[in-house]
Design a protein around this motif. Sequence first.
Motif, PDB file in Angstrom:
ATOM      1  N   LYS A  86       0.789  -1.234  -0.088  1.00  0.00           N
ATOM      2  CA  LYS A  86      -0.029   0.017   0.034  1.00  0.00           C
ATOM      3  C   LYS A  86       0.802   1.190   0.019  1.00  0.00           C
ATOM      4  N   THR A  87       2.273   1.091  -0.108  1.00  0.00           N
ATOM      5  CA  THR A  87       3.134   2.357   0.012  1.00  0.00           C
ATOM      6  C   THR A  87       2.783   3.304  -0.947  1.00  0.00           C
ATOM      7  N   LYS A  88       2.562   2.997  -2.223  1.00  0.00           N
ATOM      8  CA  LYS A  88       2.627   3.867  -3.377  1.00  0.00           C
ATOM      9  C   LYS A  88       1.169   4.522  -3.334  1.00  0.00           C
ATOM     10  N   LEU A  89       0.059   3.838  -2.877  1.00  0.00           N
ATOM     11  CA  LEU A  89      -1.093   4.362  -2.761  1.00  0.00           C
ATOM     12  C   LEU A  89      -1.093   5.403  -1.629  1.00  0.00           C
ATOM     13  N   CYS A  90      -0.416   5.495  -0.484  1.00  0.00           N
ATOM     14  CA  CYS A  90      -0.521   6.247   0.561  1.00  0.00           C
ATOM     15  C   CYS A  90       0.437   7.591   0.323  1.00  0.00           C
ATOM     16  N   PRO A 135       2.481   2.179 -21.893  1.00  0.00           N
ATOM     17  CA  PRO A 135       2.417   3.202 -21.353  1.00  0.00           C
ATOM     18  C   PRO A 135       2.617   3.061 -19.645  1.00  0.00           C
ATOM     19  N   GLU A 136       2.437   2.060 -19.060  1.00  0.00           N
ATOM     20  CA  GLU A 136       2.705   2.027 -17.771  1.00  0.00           C
ATOM     21  C   GLU A 136       4.126   1.844 -17.456  1.00  0.00           C
ATOM     22  N   SER A 137       5.110   1.408 -18.223  1.00  0.00           N
ATOM     23  CA  SER A 137       6.433   1.301 -18.006  1.00  0.00           C
ATOM     24  C   SER A 137       7.446   2.098 -19.048  1.00  0.00           C
ATOM     25  N   ASP A 138       6.952   2.310 -20.443  1.00  0.00           N
ATOM     26  CA  ASP A 138       7.700   3.228 -21.326  1.00  0.00           C
ATOM     27  C   ASP A 138       7.946   4.414 -20.811  1.00  0.00           C
ATOM     28  N   PRO A 139       9.123   5.025 -21.450  1.00  0.00           N
ATOM     29  CA  PRO A 139       9.831   6.277 -20.889  1.00  0.00           C
ATOM     30  C   PRO A 139       8.308   7.172 -21.408  1.00  0.00           C
ATOM     31  N   LEU A 144       5.120   8.654 -12.158  1.00  0.00           N
ATOM     32  CA  LEU A 144       5.954   9.250 -11.555  1.00  0.00           C
ATOM     33  C   LEU A 144       7.279   8.132 -11.647  1.00  0.00           C
ATOM     34  N   ARG A 145       7.055   6.919 -11.760  1.00  0.00           N
ATOM     35  CA  ARG A 145       8.060   5.694 -11.723  1.00  0.00           C
ATOM     36  C   ARG A 145       8.706   5.547 -13.093  1.00  0.00           C
ATOM     37  N   ASN A 146       7.833   6.281 -14.229  1.00  0.00           N
ATOM     38  CA  ASN A 146       8.415   6.028 -15.381  1.00  0.00           C
ATOM     39  C   ASN A 146       9.774   6.695 -15.958  1.00  0.00           C
ATOM     40  N   PRO A 147      10.746   6.034 -16.590  1.00  0.00           N
ATOM     41  CA  PRO A 147      11.848   6.705 -16.921  1.00  0.00           C
ATOM     42  C   PRO A 147      11.479   8.130 -17.702  1.00  0.00           C
ATOM     43  N   PHE A 148      12.029   9.136 -17.113  1.00  0.00           N
ATOM     44  CA  PHE A 148      11.653  10.807 -17.636  1.00  0.00           C
ATOM     45  C   PHE A 148      12.724  11.319 -18.292  1.00  0.00           C
ATOM     46  N   TYR A 149      12.395  11.942 -19.685  1.00  0.00           N
ATOM     47  CA  TYR A 149      13.387  12.663 -20.516  1.00  0.00           C
ATOM     48  C   TYR A 149      12.635  14.020 -20.766  1.00  0.00           C
ATOM     49  N   VAL A 150      13.663  15.051 -20.943  1.00  0.00           N
ATOM     50  CA  VAL A 150      13.408  16.276 -21.713  1.00  0.00           C
ATOM     51  C   VAL A 150      14.091  16.370 -23.081  1.00  0.00           C
ATOM     52  N   GLY A 151      13.064  16.568 -24.174  1.00  0.00           N
ATOM     53  CA  GLY A 151      13.543  16.791 -25.305  1.00  0.00           C
ATOM     54  C   GLY A 151      13.112  18.041 -26.074  1.00  0.00           C
ATOM     55  N   PRO A 209       6.770  16.127  -6.098  1.00  0.00           N
ATOM     56  CA  PRO A 209       7.201  14.891  -6.562  1.00  0.00           C
ATOM     57  C   PRO A 209       8.285  14.567  -7.044  1.00  0.00           C
ATOM     58  N   PHE A 210       8.962  13.202  -6.562  1.00  0.00           N
ATOM     59  CA  PHE A 210      10.413  13.015  -7.177  1.00  0.00           C
ATOM     60  C   PHE A 210      10.372  12.684  -8.652  1.00  0.00           C
ATOM     61  N   ILE A 211      10.746  13.291  -9.527  1.00  0.00           N
ATOM     62  CA  ILE A 211      10.789  13.021 -11.082  1.00  0.00           C
ATOM     63  C   ILE A 211      11.986  11.889 -11.448  1.00  0.00           C
ATOM     64  N   ASN A 212      11.406  10.999 -11.728  1.00  0.00           N
ATOM     65  CA  ASN A 212      12.618   9.930 -12.330  1.00  0.00           C
ATOM     66  C   ASN A 212      13.170  10.214 -13.589  1.00  0.00           C
ATOM     67  N   LEU A 213      14.174  11.236 -13.411  1.00  0.00           N
ATOM     68  CA  LEU A 213      15.079  11.972 -14.516  1.00  0.00           C
ATOM     69  C   LEU A 213      16.027  10.814 -14.869  1.00  0.00           C
ATOM     70  N   LYS A 214      16.123  10.495 -16.120  1.00  0.00           N
ATOM     71  CA  LYS A 214      17.253   9.832 -16.670  1.00  0.00           C
ATOM     72  C   LYS A 214      18.197  10.763 -17.778  1.00  0.00           C
ATOM     73  N   GLY A 215      17.513  11.778 -18.616  1.00  0.00           N
ATOM     74  CA  GLY A 215      18.483  12.468 -19.293  1.00  0.00           C
ATOM     75  C   GLY A 215      17.458  13.286 -20.260  1.00  0.00           C
ATOM     76  N   TYR A 216      18.277  13.793 -21.308  1.00  0.00           N
ATOM     77  CA  TYR A 216      17.484  14.405 -22.307  1.00  0.00           C
ATOM     78  C   TYR A 216      17.937  14.248 -23.605  1.00  0.00           C
ATOM     79  N   LEU A 217      17.370  14.853 -24.715  1.00  0.00           N
ATOM     80  CA  LEU A 217      17.958  14.913 -26.174  1.00  0.00           C
ATOM     81  C   LEU A 217      17.515  15.734 -26.680  1.00  0.00           C
TER      82      LEU A 217
END
Length: 469
Positions: free
Chosen positions: A17-21, A80-84, A181-188, A214-222
């Motif tokens: 229940k951690t994520k829901l809370c 979409p549940e896991s894609d960047p 929030l858990r998906n890999p995040f990029y700025v392009g 919220p913590f953003i799961n930032l991985k990089g940029y293109l």
Amino acid sequence: MTNLALRELCCIKTMAKTKLCYNLFLLLLVAGHATVGTTVKFLPGFQGPLPFELETGYVGVGDSEDVQLFYYFIKSESNPESDPLMLWITGGPGCSALSGLVYEIGPITFEPVEYNGSLPTMILNPYSWTKTASIIFLDFPVGTGFSYATTPSALQSSDLQASEHVYQFLHKWFVDHPEFLRNPFYVGGDSYSGMVVPIITQIIGIKNEMETKPFINLKGYLLGNPSTFKGEDNYKILFAYGMGLISDELYESLKTNCKGEYLNINPTNILCLQDVQTFKELLKGINNPHILEPKCEFFSPRPHLLFGQRRSLHELRNPQQLPALKCRTDWYKLSYHWADDGQVRDALSIRKGTIGKWDRCATLQYQKTVINSIPYHENLSSKGYRSLIYSGDHDMGVTFQSTQAWIKSLNYSVLDDWRTWTVDNQVAGYTRSYSNQMTFATGAGHTAPEYKPRECLAMLKRWMSYKPL
């Protein structure tokens, strides 16, 4: 119950229940700031329901939320549940997210035929980047596309202020979309976005280090053909020479008389001024964004000078993949007719009275306060963020030589040296990767996915999957 008490209660629940809370606490923490987008299932001009998930909406940022940023959000058509998840910033500054969506990397575009007086027809793009990622297309900065200000003073912005607005946008958007929030995040982005995407990426990284929620799961940029530093236009001479657009004699004379500085020329240096004028005359009939394509008349109000101005998306092109059109400008005109249609604006849930005529690339009250984004690349590299820098090698607006120059200045060792990258056993371009997790690739014109959609989708898929190009 107080927010603190709720958080403590959440912490003693089971791991399941951690994520829901956490999400419940997050919603309480920023209550009143979340925004709800509108699902769009039909678009005028497209036959039948959309075969992808589209959401549009506004997010208020700035003092008293006096800046309202409009966005299009399209979920990945794969997983979409896991894609960047990627935030896309079109160049300009002031070029609409719709331009990037329909002419570059989105799942829908206009049928490439001349305007006939009726609403333009929309068709699917089989090489959309949403095949592998969810994308937020943001009308940025304020005054771009359908984004607007509620006060005259709020229309004024700058590189740094606008970049901070993007972080505020993301903060509130993720509150309303915690499932990403858990998906890999990029700025392009591309073109002028080369100045602001590194800034935005750095802001996100700093906020994460500060443990801002919220913590953003930032991985990089293109970045594609990114404007990066003030003197990059000097490389146009070398580019033109390498492409056979000027003679050996003129090139040597330019080097001798101007000594590498072709922008800020001393008025007393008559020989350099004469050489540069000859250069301009020779190239005035060349199409900057893609030198192999015909140069057409401008359809937008801001012409681009050979030296001294940033390249915007106003440049007009005529690609081989649009055989029914005489000029690419005819394709671009369709977006104006479509975006100003009342039914279209209703479908997109555009707030009535907020803007007048839509402009693909608007003239803004905008200050370019950052003249060099290389220090941001340096910092992001030191933090371990990945980057993909792709350069259309037939673009004279931001040449591949200037891009290679600033990448080389970072002084990272080469891991995978210069080689071809291929699609369907055909050379798509050339690539090189570095020890700072930066990948460089060449191919196409200024807005590369517009010219080579199939190849650019393959490039993105490989890079986002951590595979060599």
